[in-house]
Design a protein around this motif. Structure first.
Motif, PDB file in Angstrom:
ATOM      1  N   GLU A  77       0.825  -1.211   0.000  1.00 58.31           N
ATOM      2  CA  GLU A  77       0.000   0.000   0.000  1.00 58.31           C
ATOM      3  C   GLU A  77       0.856   1.257   0.000  1.00 58.31           C
ATOM      4  O   GLU A  77       0.498   2.268  -0.606  1.00 58.31           O
ATOM      5  N   GLU A  78       1.997   1.223   0.679  1.00 57.87           N
ATOM      6  CA  GLU A  78       2.860   2.404   0.750  1.00 57.87           C
ATOM      7  C   GLU A  78       3.363   2.807  -0.625  1.00 57.87           C
ATOM      8  O   GLU A  78       3.389   3.997  -0.962  1.00 57.87           O
ATOM      9  N   GLU A  79       3.730   1.813  -1.454  1.00 59.58           N
ATOM     10  CA  GLU A  79       4.207   2.120  -2.805  1.00 59.58           C
ATOM     11  C   GLU A  79       3.082   2.717  -3.653  1.00 59.58           C
ATOM     12  O   GLU A  79       3.289   3.666  -4.417  1.00 59.58           O
ATOM     13  N   ALA A  80       1.877   2.137  -3.520  1.00 66.01           N
ATOM     14  CA  ALA A  80       0.736   2.667  -4.267  1.00 66.01           C
ATOM     15  C   ALA A  80       0.403   4.081  -3.817  1.00 66.01           C
ATOM     16  O   ALA A  80       0.036   4.946  -4.629  1.00 66.01           O
ATOM     17  N   ASN A  81       0.548   4.362  -2.511  1.00 68.56           N
ATOM     18  CA  ASN A  81       0.247   5.700  -1.997  1.00 68.56           C
ATOM     19  C   ASN A  81       1.230   6.740  -2.509  1.00 68.56           C
ATOM     20  O   ASN A  81       0.873   7.920  -2.644  1.00 68.56           O
ATOM     21  N   LYS A  82       2.455   6.346  -2.786  1.00 72.05           N
ATOM     22  CA  LYS A  82       3.416   7.290  -3.378  1.00 72.05           C
ATOM     23  C   LYS A  82       2.915   7.772  -4.733  1.00 72.05           C
ATOM     24  O   LYS A  82       2.985   8.963  -5.044  1.00 72.05           O
ATOM     25  N   MET A  83       2.403   6.847  -5.521  1.00 73.63           N
ATOM     26  CA  MET A  83       1.851   7.211  -6.816  1.00 73.63           C
ATOM     27  C   MET A  83       0.599   8.068  -6.645  1.00 73.63           C
ATOM     28  O   MET A  83       0.382   9.040  -7.366  1.00 73.63           O
ATOM     29  N   LYS A  84      -0.233   7.714  -5.651  1.00 73.68           N
ATOM     30  CA  LYS A  84      -1.450   8.495  -5.410  1.00 73.68           C
ATOM     31  C   LYS A  84      -1.102   9.941  -5.060  1.00 73.68           C
ATOM     32  O   LYS A  84      -1.689  10.882  -5.595  1.00 73.68           O
TER      33      LYS A  84
END
Length: 869
Positions: free
Chosen positions: A251-258
Motif C-alpha cells: 500500500e505504501e508504494e501505491a500511496n506514493k503514486m497516489k
C-alpha cells in the motif's frame, strides 16, 4: 436494381435519425456483440422484405450476426492473410453488387487483433466507408467500446455518416446518436430509451449521468500512440493500481503514486492535499484523469465538488443512492496557460502580477481582456471540445471557473469569475462555437476589475493564479421547451442570521429556490427566495415585516430549449407545462385570482409557488443538515455549498452537490449588551433587525450617509452617478487598519435596480465595516442581506456587519438630523463634487460634539444602535 429507400427496420429509429439515406455508413459502439445483434436482425429482416441485395462480411470469431432463413450473401474473409488481400476482396464484392445494396460487417474490433495494429483499422475504415458511400449503400459496422485508440476512434467518427452509442443498463437498452450527418432535430442527440417500440428521450440529468459516467471516453485515453510524460505517468499509475490489486506491491508504494497524482491534477495546497489524500483512492484519481481535457490542475471548484461527493459516499453508503452522479469534465489549468502564450497575453499577465496594484495595472488588465475575448485555441484541444459535446449530446451544460486559488481556505472568490450556461441546442458546429466563447468568457474574467481588486485586497495579486474550468451537465429535467431543476440553493453549516430565538446558528441554513440556482446565488431585487433555518425550518424571517405572501418567489430561472437561451419566467406561466408531480409538490391553486378572472369572463387555473410542504418534509431537511454537518466536520471548518434537488416521485429524490468550499466566517457569535437608557436625542439609529454578522461594540470613525429624500428625486442615470461617487469615497485610505466606516443609504446596497437602492459594485463599498439599509424607497421592499449570494459572501469575507432599519416600525429610530448635522467633508475631499453635498454626507471625525460615536450590534438578540456616547 436495388431500391434506394433504406430503413433500419425499426420505424421509430428511422424517425429519430430522419431516415437512413443512400450512402450511410452506420457505426454502433457497444460493450459486447450481443448489444449489436438486435439492431442487425431488424435491418436484415427489413432488407429481406424489400428483396434487397444483403451482403454479410464474416471474419470474426463471434457468433453470426444475421438471423436464420434470411436471404443474404455471406462472404468469409481472412484478415490474417494481410490488409491488401482483405480490402481487395471487399472492394470486389462492392463492385459486383453495385448501387443500393445493404452490407453488414462483423465487429471491426477483431481486425485490430489480426493485424496487430489499431491504426490499420482506421485505415481500413477510411478507405472502405467512402467507397460504400459512392455506391449508395447502407452499411452496418460495430466497435467494441474501450478497445481502440483515440486516433482510430476519431478517424472512424470523422468518416462515418452515423455514429450510435448503445448502452445496456439494468436490462434496458439506451441509444445516443453522436453523429448524424446533415440531419438535426431538437432531441436527436439526446440519450434515448428503447421501450415499447419507442425511442424515448431521457430528459432527467440524474439518469443520464448515472448511465454515461460509467464509460471512459476514448478521446481522453492514455493509450494514444504519442506518449508524453503526462500519459506515461497515468499509464504507470494504472500499472500500480493493477499491481496493488494483485498484491505485487504494498500500500505504501501505491500511496506514493497516489500522492504524485494529487499534486499533478488536484491540488498543491497543503490543507486540501491532506483531505484529498484521505478520501480519494488511486482508482478515483485515474477516473478523474480520464475526464480531463488537456493537462494541469483541475482547480478549486472542481476539487471541492469531487471532495464533497467522496466524503459523503465514503462516510455513509446511503449517499451513493441519494446523491446525483456527476459526469463532469475538467479543462486543465495548462490549457489556460497555453491560451495566454499562443495569444500573446502572457507578458501582460506577468506585468499585472508584478504591478503591486499600481495605477497602470487596471489599464493592463483592459488590454488583456481585449486579447482573451478573441483568442484562438490549440487544435488538439478543439478536437477534445468537439468530442465532449458529442458526449453530452443536447443536454444543457454549464462552463464554470475553477481557478487554482478559488474556493480555498481563506479565499472564496465568490462571484469574481464568470460561469456560463450553454443551452447546447443546434448543430455541433454551432454548439462548439458557443462553447469556445464560454471558455473565452471565463478566461477573460481572470482579468476583470472585480477579480483583480479582490486579489489586491486579499494580498494575492502576485500569486500564480491559473484558471482551470469545470464543465458540468446542468441538473434537472425537461418540461415542455424548458429545462431546469426543481429545487436549487446554497447551504451553510453556520447560520449568521438569527431572526428568531429558537434558531440555533450551528444547525445551519439553506437559501432555496425553484428552478436554476442563479436565483439563489445572484441578488435579484424584484423577487424573493426562501430562507430556511435547518433546526426550525418553518419559521420565516419575513413574518414580522408584512404578509408572507408578498415575500414569495414568483419568477423562475430556466433554460429555453427552443430559443437556445437562459430566460426568466413567472411560475404561473410555466406551471401548465410542468409535470403533475411538480404541481403537486411545489404549487397551490390561487382561487382568489381565478375568481377575479372569472368576473372578466376568463377561465384559467392559476398556480402559485409554495414550498411549505417540501420544507415541512423531514427527510429533506434532515439530509441537508447531515450533509452540512459531515462536510464541516471533515473540513474542520464551516462550509458553504451549492446544490440541486430533483424528485422522481413524491418521496424519492436526488441531491446534486455542485460546489463545496470553506465558509469564510467567524462562527463564534459574540453577544454584547446593547446600552439602554440613552436619550432619544443622542440616537442616530436603532433597529430590531435584521442584523447579520458578528457581535460588535466599537467606535465609528467615518460615516457616509445618502439622504433618502434627495436620492428618491434623482433620475436613474443620476443614481448610477451616486454609486460611482460612493466608489470614489471608498478609495480614500483609512487612517488605520481598525478604522470603522459606516454606510447608510436608502433601499438596497449593491442592487441591480436603481429604483430599489444604490447600484454600487461591491469593490465600491469593500472598505466599509457596517452596511445599513434604510427601508424607505419602496413600501414592499423587504430588507435582505441576500444570504447565500455572492454579495453576502463578500460581506462575510470582509467581516462586515449588515443591518436594516424600518423607520416606520415600532421601536425603530432614525434621526436624520444627527447624520447631517456634522460638517460635510465631501467637497473638501473632492471639490468637483460640491453639487452633491445635499445628497451625500461624509463625516470624517470619530467625535460629534466632542462625544464619541458608538455602535453596538447583537445578532443573537437582533438589536443594534448607533448613538452619541
Amino acid at each position: 436494381m436495388n431500391d434506394l429507400s433504406f430503413s433500419t427496420g425499426i420505424p421509430e429509429l428511422d424517425d429519430m435519425l430522419h431516415n437512413v439515406r443512400p450512402g450511410d455508413n452506420i457505426v454502433f459502439q457497444v460493450d459486447q456483440i450481443s448489444d449489436y445483434i438486435p439492431f442487425v436482425h431488424k435491418f436484415c429482416l427489413e432488407n429481406d422484405r424489400q428483396q434487397r441485395d444483403l451482403i454479410y462480411f464474416r471474419f470474426a470469431e463471434h457468433e453470426s450476426l444475421i438471423p436464420e432463413n434470411i436471404n443474404a450473401q455471406i462472404f468469409y474473409l481472412h484478415p490474417e492473410e494481410g490488409f491488401e488481400h482483405f480490402i481487395d476482396e471487399i472492394f470486389t464484392v462492392i463492385e459486383k453488387y453495385g448501387r443500393g445494396a445493404a452490407y453488414i460487417f462483423d465487429s471491426l474490433s477483431k481486425l485490430a487483433v489480426d493485424w496487430n495494429s489499431d491504426r490499420m483499422v482506421a485505415n481500413f475504415f477510411m478507405l472502405t466507408c467512402p467507397y460504400l458511400f459512392d455506391f449508395d449503400t447502407a452499411t452496418y459496422f460495430s466497435l467494441i467500446r474501450d478497445n481502440h485508440s483515440q486516433y482510430t476512434i476519431i478517424r472512424i467518427h470523422e468518416t462515418a455518416q452515423i455514429i450510435l452509442d448503445v448502452f445496456n443498463k439494468g436490462g434496458k437498452c439506451y441509444i445516443q446518436p453522436l453523429k448524424v450527418w446533415k440531419r438535426y432535430s431538437p432531441t436527436m442527440f439526446m440519450l434515448h430509451l428503447w421501450k415499447d417500440k419507442q425511442f424515448i428521450p431521457v430528459n432527467r440529468s440524474d439518469m443520464i449521468s448515472e448511465i454515461l459516467s460509467e464509460y471512459t471516453q476514448p478521446w481522453v485515453s492514455f493509450k494514444s500512440q504519442v506518449k508524453d510524460i503526462w500519459s506515461r505517468i497515468f499509464e504507470n499509475a494504472y500499472k500500480y493500481l493493477y499491481d496493488q490489486k494483485e498484491g505485487a506491491i504494498n500500500e505504501e508504494e501505491a500511496n506514493k503514486m497516489k500522492r504524485k497524482l494529487i499534486r499533478m491534477i488536484i491540488t498543491r495546497d497543503e490543507k486540501l492535499f491532506e483531505l484529498v489524500n484521505t478520501y480519494f483512492s488511486l482508482s478515483d484519481l485515474l477516473k478523474i484523469g480520464r475526464r480531463m481535457i488537456g493537462t494541469g490542475l483541475i482547480g478549486g471548484k472542481s476539487a471541492g465538488m469531487l471532495l464533497a461527493q467522496f466524503i459523503l459516499k465514503k462516510t455513509d453508503p446511503q449517499w451513493k443512492e441519494k446523491l446525483e452522479q456527476h459526469d463532469s469534465f475538467f479543462i486543465g489549468s495548462d490549457v489556460f496557460y497555453s491560451y495566454l502564450v499562443i495569444n500573446g497575453c502572457w507578458w501582460i499577465r506577468y506585468k499585472i502580477r508584478k504591478s503591486s496594484g499600481s495605477d497602470e495595472f487596471l489599464d493592463l488588465a483592459a488590454q488583456a481582456r481585449t486579447i482573451l475575448e478573441k483568442g484562438k485555441f490549440p487544435k488538439d484541444i478543439i478536437v477534445q471540445f468537439r468530442n465532449m459535446l458529442n458526449y453530452y449530446g443536447q443536454s444543457p451544460i454549464i462552463v464554470r471557473s475553477s481557478s487554482l486559488l478559488e474556493d480555498a481556505y481563506g479565499n472564496a472568490f465568490s462571484g469574481k469569475y464568470e460561469s456560463v450556461f450553454l443551452v447546447n441546442q443546434g448543430t455541433l458546429e454551432k454548439r462548439l462555437e458557443a462553447l469556445l466563447d464560454a471558455v473565452r468568457t471565463v478566461y477573460k474574467s481572470t482579468k476583470s476589475e472585480k477579480a483583480l481588486m479582490y486579489r489586491l485586497r486579499r494580498g494575492i495579486l502576485d500569486k500564480d493564479e491559473q484558471m482551470a474550468i469545470l464543465i458540468q451537465r446542468v441538473s434537472g429535467s425537461t418540461y415542455g421547451n424548458l429545462f431546469y431543476p426543481q429545487l436549487a440553493g446554497v447551504g451553510y453549516s453556520f447560520n449568521p442570521f438569527i431572526w428568531n430565538k429558537n434558531i440555533n446558528p450551528e444547525a445551519g441554513m439553506i437559501r432555496l429556490v425553484y428552478g436554476l440556482g442563479t436565483r439563489a446565488v445572484e441578488r435579484y431585487d424584484d423577487d424573493y427566495v426562501r430562507i430556511v433555518a435547518l433546526n426550525s425550518p418553518l419559521k420565516r424571517p419575513e413574518a414580522g415585516y408584512d404578509e408572507l405572501q408578498k415575500f414569495t418567489q414568483r419568477k423562475v430561472d430556466v433554460l429555453d430549449l427552443q430559443n437556445n437561451q437562459f430566460d426568466i419566467r413567472y411560475f404561473y406561466e410555466i406551471a401548465p407545462t410542468a409535470s403533475e408531480l411538480v404541481v403537486k409538490l411545489f404549487a397551490k391553486r390561487d382561487y382568489e385570482t381565478e375568481k377575479q378572472l372569472k368576473y372578466r369572463n376568463l377561465d384559467y387555473s392559476i398556480y402559485r409557488l409554495n414550498l411549505d410542504e417540501i420544507i415541512a418534509e423531514e427527510h429533506i431537511i434532515e439530509d441537508m443538515k447531515q450533509i452540512l454537518h459531515i462536510l464541516s466536520d471533515v473540513y474542520n471548518h464551516e462550509i458553504d455549498l451549492e446544490f440541486t434537488i430533483n424528485f422522481y416521485n413524491e418521496t424519492q429524490y436526488k441531491i446534486f452537490i455542485l460546489q463545496c468550499r470553506p465558509f469564510q466566517i467567524i462562527s463564534e457569535m459574540k453577544s454584547f449588551e446593547v446600552p439602554t437608557n440613552i436619550s432619544l436625542r443622542n440616537i442616530l439609529l436603532k433597529t430590531n433587525g435584521p442584523i447579520i454578522g458578528h457581535g460588535v461594540a466599537k467606535s465609528v470613525d467615518r460615516i457616509v450617509y445618502v439622504s433618502p429624500e434627495k436620492y428618491s428625486t434623482l433620475s436613474m442615470k443620476e443614481r448610477y452617478q451616486i454609486a460611482r461617487i460612493i466608489g470614489k469615497i471608498n478609495k480614500i485610505p483609512p487612517w488605520s487598519e481598525d478604522t470603522c466606516v459606516l454606510l447608510a443609504g436608502p433601499g438596497r446596497w449593491a442592487t441591480k435596480s436603481p429604483s430599489l437602492g444604490i447600484p454600487v459594485n461591491f469593490q465600491e463599498i469593500d472598505r466599509a465595516s457596517i452596511i445599513c439599509e434604510i427601508i424607505e424607497m419602496h413600501k414592499h421592499l423587504m430588507p435582505d442581506a441576500s444570504l447565500g449570494t455572492h454579495f453576502f459572501n463578500d460581506l462575510v469575507e470582509n467581516n462586515m456587519v449588515y443591518i436594516a432599519i424600518y423607520p416606520e416600525k415600532k421601536n425603530s429610530v432614525l434621526n436624520k438630523d444627527l447624520f447631517t448635522k456634522p460638517k460635510n467633508m465631501l467637497a473638501k475631499l473632492f471639490p468637483e463634487l460640491k453639487e452633491y453635498e445635499d445628497i451625500i454626507w461624509v463625516s470624517e471625525s470619530s467625535r460629534l460634539e466632542d462625544r464619541e460615536l458608538k455602535f453596538y450590534a447583537n445578532p443573537i438578540e437582533q438589536t443594534a444602535i448607533l448613538y452619541l456616547e
